[in-house]
Design a protein around this motif. Sequence first.
Motif, PDB file in Angstrom:
ATOM      1  N   ASP A 144       0.832  -1.204   0.000  1.00 30.16           N
ATOM      2  CA  ASP A 144       0.000   0.000   0.000  1.00 30.16           C
ATOM      3  C   ASP A 144       0.871   1.260   0.000  1.00 30.16           C
ATOM      4  O   ASP A 144       0.691   2.174   0.822  1.00 30.16           O
ATOM      5  CB  ASP A 144      -0.939  -0.005   1.213  1.00 30.16           C
ATOM      6  CG  ASP A 144      -1.782  -1.274   1.257  1.00 30.16           C
ATOM      7  OD1 ASP A 144      -2.426  -1.574   0.233  1.00 30.16           O
ATOM      8  OD2 ASP A 144      -1.765  -1.971   2.282  1.00 30.16           O
ATOM      9  N   ALA A 145       1.816   1.272  -0.946  1.00 32.23           N
ATOM     10  CA  ALA A 145       2.765   2.381  -1.031  1.00 32.23           C
ATOM     11  C   ALA A 145       2.151   3.545  -1.808  1.00 32.23           C
ATOM     12  O   ALA A 145       1.632   3.357  -2.924  1.00 32.23           O
ATOM     13  CB  ALA A 145       4.036   1.908  -1.737  1.00 32.23           C
ATOM     14  N   PRO A 146       2.204   4.772  -1.277  1.00 29.67           N
ATOM     15  CA  PRO A 146       1.622   5.924  -1.978  1.00 29.67           C
ATOM     16  C   PRO A 146       2.411   6.268  -3.245  1.00 29.67           C
ATOM     17  O   PRO A 146       3.634   6.106  -3.287  1.00 29.67           O
ATOM     18  CB  PRO A 146       1.721   7.057  -0.943  1.00 29.67           C
ATOM     19  CG  PRO A 146       2.809   6.644  -0.024  1.00 29.67           C
ATOM     20  CD  PRO A 146       2.774   5.141   0.036  1.00 29.67           C
ATOM     21  N   CYS A 147       1.690   6.729  -4.257  1.00 28.48           N
ATOM     22  CA  CYS A 147       2.337   7.023  -5.539  1.00 28.48           C
ATOM     23  C   CYS A 147       1.519   8.088  -6.270  1.00 28.48           C
ATOM     24  O   CYS A 147       0.459   8.513  -5.793  1.00 28.48           O
ATOM     25  CB  CYS A 147       2.425   5.757  -6.386  1.00 28.48           C
ATOM     26  SG  CYS A 147       0.821   5.034  -6.759  1.00 28.48           S
ATOM     27  N   GLU A 148       2.021   8.506  -7.429  1.00 31.21           N
ATOM     28  CA  GLU A 148       1.322   9.502  -8.246  1.00 31.21           C
ATOM     29  C   GLU A 148       1.059   8.936  -9.634  1.00 31.21           C
ATOM     30  O   GLU A 148       1.957   8.327 -10.236  1.00 31.21           O
ATOM     31  CB  GLU A 148       2.171  10.770  -8.392  1.00 31.21           C
ATOM     32  CG  GLU A 148       2.437  11.502  -7.096  1.00 31.21           C
ATOM     33  CD  GLU A 148       3.342  12.712  -7.323  1.00 31.21           C
ATOM     34  OE1 GLU A 148       3.367  13.235  -8.465  1.00 31.21           O
ATOM     35  OE2 GLU A 148       4.020  13.110  -6.368  1.00 31.21           O
ATOM     36  N   LEU A 149      -0.132   9.135 -10.133  1.00 31.71           N
ATOM     37  CA  LEU A 149      -0.450   8.758 -11.513  1.00 31.71           C
ATOM     38  C   LEU A 149       0.340   9.650 -12.469  1.00 31.71           C
ATOM     39  O   LEU A 149       0.388  10.868 -12.280  1.00 31.71           O
ATOM     40  CB  LEU A 149      -1.948   8.923 -11.774  1.00 31.71           C
ATOM     41  CG  LEU A 149      -2.423   8.642 -13.202  1.00 31.71           C
ATOM     42  CD1 LEU A 149      -2.339   7.155 -13.527  1.00 31.71           C
ATOM     43  CD2 LEU A 149      -3.858   9.146 -13.403  1.00 31.71           C
ATOM     44  N   MET A 150       0.974   9.043 -13.482  1.00 29.33           N
ATOM     45  CA  MET A 150       1.649   9.827 -14.510  1.00 29.33           C
ATOM     46  C   MET A 150       0.822   9.745 -15.798  1.00 29.33           C
ATOM     47  O   MET A 150       0.508   8.650 -16.271  1.00 29.33           O
ATOM     48  CB  MET A 150       3.057   9.282 -14.777  1.00 29.33           C
ATOM     49  CG  MET A 150       3.864  10.171 -15.737  1.00 29.33           C
ATOM     50  SD  MET A 150       5.498   9.522 -16.134  1.00 29.33           S
ATOM     51  CE  MET A 150       5.065   8.290 -17.362  1.00 29.33           C
ATOM     52  N   GLY A 151       0.472  10.864 -16.349  1.00 29.29           N
ATOM     53  CA  GLY A 151      -0.296  10.876 -17.587  1.00 29.29           C
ATOM     54  C   GLY A 151      -1.728  10.434 -17.371  1.00 29.29           C
ATOM     55  O   GLY A 151      -2.324  10.680 -16.317  1.00 29.29           O
ATOM     56  N   GLU A 152      -2.287   9.728 -18.368  1.00 31.52           N
ATOM     57  CA  GLU A 152      -3.688   9.327 -18.326  1.00 31.52           C
ATOM     58  C   GLU A 152      -3.837   7.866 -17.922  1.00 31.52           C
ATOM     59  O   GLU A 152      -2.985   7.039 -18.236  1.00 31.52           O
ATOM     60  CB  GLU A 152      -4.314   9.530 -19.717  1.00 31.52           C
ATOM     61  CG  GLU A 152      -4.311  10.976 -20.169  1.00 31.52           C
ATOM     62  CD  GLU A 152      -4.906  11.119 -21.564  1.00 31.52           C
ATOM     63  OE1 GLU A 152      -5.700  10.239 -21.968  1.00 31.52           O
ATOM     64  OE2 GLU A 152      -4.570  12.097 -22.241  1.00 31.52           O
ATOM     65  N   ARG A 153      -4.926   7.567 -17.260  1.00 30.93           N
ATOM     66  CA  ARG A 153      -5.224   6.191 -16.873  1.00 30.93           C
ATOM     67  C   ARG A 153      -5.391   5.316 -18.120  1.00 30.93           C
ATOM     68  O   ARG A 153      -5.941   5.748 -19.129  1.00 30.93           O
ATOM     69  CB  ARG A 153      -6.500   6.140 -16.028  1.00 30.93           C
ATOM     70  CG  ARG A 153      -6.342   6.873 -14.717  1.00 30.93           C
ATOM     71  CD  ARG A 153      -7.655   7.008 -13.990  1.00 30.93           C
ATOM     72  NE  ARG A 153      -8.189   5.737 -13.533  1.00 30.93           N
ATOM     73  CZ  ARG A 153      -9.075   5.614 -12.539  1.00 30.93           C
ATOM     74  NH1 ARG A 153      -9.507   6.707 -11.907  1.00 30.93           N
ATOM     75  NH2 ARG A 153      -9.525   4.437 -12.181  1.00 30.93           N
ATOM     76  N   GLY A 154      -4.929   4.074 -18.016  1.00 32.58           N
ATOM     77  CA  GLY A 154      -5.119   3.112 -19.096  1.00 32.58           C
ATOM     78  C   GLY A 154      -4.109   3.208 -20.234  1.00 32.58           C
ATOM     79  O   GLY A 154      -4.162   2.423 -21.176  1.00 32.58           O
ATOM     80  N   ARG A 155      -3.197   4.160 -20.167  1.00 30.19           N
ATOM     81  CA  ARG A 155      -2.197   4.310 -21.237  1.00 30.19           C
ATOM     82  C   ARG A 155      -0.793   3.934 -20.753  1.00 30.19           C
ATOM     83  O   ARG A 155       0.201   4.202 -21.419  1.00 30.19           O
ATOM     84  CB  ARG A 155      -2.203   5.742 -21.769  1.00 30.19           C
ATOM     85  CG  ARG A 155      -3.562   6.136 -22.355  1.00 30.19           C
ATOM     86  CD  ARG A 155      -3.597   7.582 -22.776  1.00 30.19           C
ATOM     87  NE  ARG A 155      -2.762   7.835 -23.933  1.00 30.19           N
ATOM     88  CZ  ARG A 155      -2.615   9.020 -24.490  1.00 30.19           C
ATOM     89  NH1 ARG A 155      -3.243  10.071 -23.980  1.00 30.19           N
ATOM     90  NH2 ARG A 155      -1.852   9.182 -25.546  1.00 30.19           N
ATOM     91  N   GLY A 156      -0.749   3.307 -19.571  1.00 31.55           N
ATOM     92  CA  GLY A 156       0.544   3.002 -18.956  1.00 31.55           C
ATOM     93  C   GLY A 156       1.429   2.105 -19.790  1.00 31.55           C
ATOM     94  O   GLY A 156       2.635   2.346 -19.908  1.00 31.55           O
ATOM     95  N   LEU A 157       0.843   1.060 -20.377  1.00 28.94           N
ATOM     96  CA  LEU A 157       1.645   0.136 -21.177  1.00 28.94           C
ATOM     97  C   LEU A 157       1.670   0.547 -22.639  1.00 28.94           C
ATOM     98  O   LEU A 157       2.731   0.603 -23.258  1.00 28.94           O
ATOM     99  CB  LEU A 157       1.087  -1.290 -21.055  1.00 28.94           C
ATOM    100  CG  LEU A 157       1.799  -2.341 -21.934  1.00 28.94           C
ATOM    101  CD1 LEU A 157       3.284  -2.415 -21.599  1.00 28.94           C
ATOM    102  CD2 LEU A 157       1.152  -3.716 -21.769  1.00 28.94           C
ATOM    103  N   THR A 158       0.495   0.835 -23.178  1.00 29.23           N
ATOM    104  CA  THR A 158       0.394   1.050 -24.626  1.00 29.23           C
ATOM    105  C   THR A 158       1.178   2.263 -25.110  1.00 29.23           C
ATOM    106  O   THR A 158       1.639   2.286 -26.247  1.00 29.23           O
ATOM    107  CB  THR A 158      -1.076   1.217 -25.045  1.00 29.23           C
ATOM    108  OG1 THR A 158      -1.643   2.292 -24.268  1.00 29.23           O
ATOM    109  CG2 THR A 158      -1.864  -0.053 -24.789  1.00 29.23           C
ATOM    110  N   GLU A 159       1.346   3.259 -24.263  1.00 31.95           N
ATOM    111  CA  GLU A 159       2.076   4.453 -24.706  1.00 31.95           C
ATOM    112  C   GLU A 159       3.333   4.709 -23.872  1.00 31.95           C
ATOM    113  O   GLU A 159       4.442   4.747 -24.393  1.00 31.95           O
ATOM    114  CB  GLU A 159       1.166   5.685 -24.650  1.00 31.95           C
ATOM    115  CG  GLU A 159       1.858   6.924 -25.219  1.00 31.95           C
ATOM    116  CD  GLU A 159       0.891   8.055 -25.470  1.00 31.95           C
ATOM    117  OE1 GLU A 159      -0.326   7.861 -25.294  1.00 31.95           O
ATOM    118  OE2 GLU A 159       1.360   9.145 -25.850  1.00 31.95           O
TER     119      GLU A 159
END
Length: 568
Positions: A266-281
């Motif tokens: 349960d380590a805190p983190c920040e979303l980078m960019g848009e959701r759902g594009r982590g792998l594809t882009e």
Amino acid sequence: MANFLQDNEDILFHLEHMDIDRVITLKEMEFADKGKYPHAPNDIDDAKDSYKKVLEIVGEICGDYLAPQAAEIDKEGVKLVNGEVQYAKGTAEVLDLFAKADLMGFALPRKYGGLNFPTLMTSIAAEMVMRADGSFLNFGLQQDIAETINKFASEEQKMKYLPKLCTGEHGSSMILTEPDAGSDLPAVALRAYQDESGQWYLHGVKRFITNGCGEIGLVLARSEDKTGARGLSQFIYKRDSKMVIRRLEDKLGIHGSPTCELQFNDAPCELMGERGRGLTEYTMWLMNSARLGIGAQAVGIAEAAYREAAKYASEREQFGKSIDTMVPVYEMLTDMKVSIEAGRTLLYETAKVVDIKEGLEHMAEVHPEKAAELKSEMKLYRKLAGLLTPMVKAYATEMCNKVAYDAIQIHGGTGYMREFNVERHARDARITNIYEGTTQLQIVAASPGVTSGTAKMLIDEFDQEDYSHMGETLNLVREAKEKLYAAVELVNSAKNKVYSDYHSQRLVEMATAIIQSYLMMRDARHSDRKKKVAELHIEKAYSLVEHHRHFIAEGRAVLLDHYMDIIG
């Protein structure tokens, strides 16, 4: 005093003769930083001068400090003490030198404290570093991670993380793979979730994480209730007590680089960019950058192994003469040297293509009014980068393993002993054609560019240049390209995916050999020695192309019918 730039005539040759004016113009955005930052170049010549001076510093650190400690770094390795990674003494010392020389932000914009150097110069620097110690991955990895943040993160996140990556105060890691998701990244299961306030957290296990002890990590995690790639997002994680390094992998080579298994609680983190594009882009962009870096690593290790072999062969006497005067040995040495130079010219050409692609995309972002004008050229360079990046990763890493293998062979029994460096180079080389996608995956990535016509478009463009200095050798290359085109047409006409997959490696190898032939003929305009190097490469490239063409055209694809009966 050793300097890995000044003692490498081939790198100096490319620095002198490469046409990089457009790369510089795009990277410097018409020299927009001139006058704003102390070391920003005023023009193209000033930029070239700056590149060379900084590469000389990298070459000096590599030659005088890193290479002399590489054997001890390999022997000492890394340790996990009370949950923290301890680098070998030499690694820690050289990391400090890189930071003090302001080299850790090599590729980052000046506004964050970086040098704003193009990918091409990063590749040259990475090659020298890897020649010195194939396990010193911190420099190249830092560029890949930081550039990904620079490309896709918000300005607030960039200001928060990039300055400390540039100073070297923070190290970094690319946190992708899991016990059941290696090459198959769409299967990633580590979970990312939000609490009521919107804060993101990570929960799960990651494995085979290079430099997993880095303070800043880019983590691929499943944030959506969707299977496959569409459910994955990219997160920036800053180390805290909620992530535990469970163990370090005990590896065959690159002992100076920690490969970690990580548990996120349960380590805190920040979303980078848009959701759902982590792998594809985002991850694909990051991995393509890393693949180019591995290509540089492979050329660097191969250079180190070749030099060891050449030195030993010149000093070792058998039957009353040095063994480098014997045909079987000097043929091996010559093949090693030519294959390294073929890898280097392909690496640099690929880096130039990536630089132009990135420059055009950045130009379209900064000046949206020019986006339509730049659209077709951006599309072209994306195709070329998509072909050449996996191509150079596949070629350079297989070449590196062959060169390291042959370097031990030239040493004979002594090369098998730990006190000789070639043993270490062979162990370090072995990972290069595995991580960031095996050679087989690079073939899968490069093959569509060969069968769809991108390779033909590039080769035909190369063919328009003047190669009158090559005489009859040019005809061999042109015959070879026609053989490639015929083989591609034959495979495409079958309209059978299994048959196409079966021949994909042969087609990619044919295209690689021909593209390298044109690049080496281009290099040969400036040097009689380079003409001889090109002639040697082309003689063997033609044989390889003809062999593969014959197998495709005349073969019966027996393997596809019989493999199950043979392997069960």
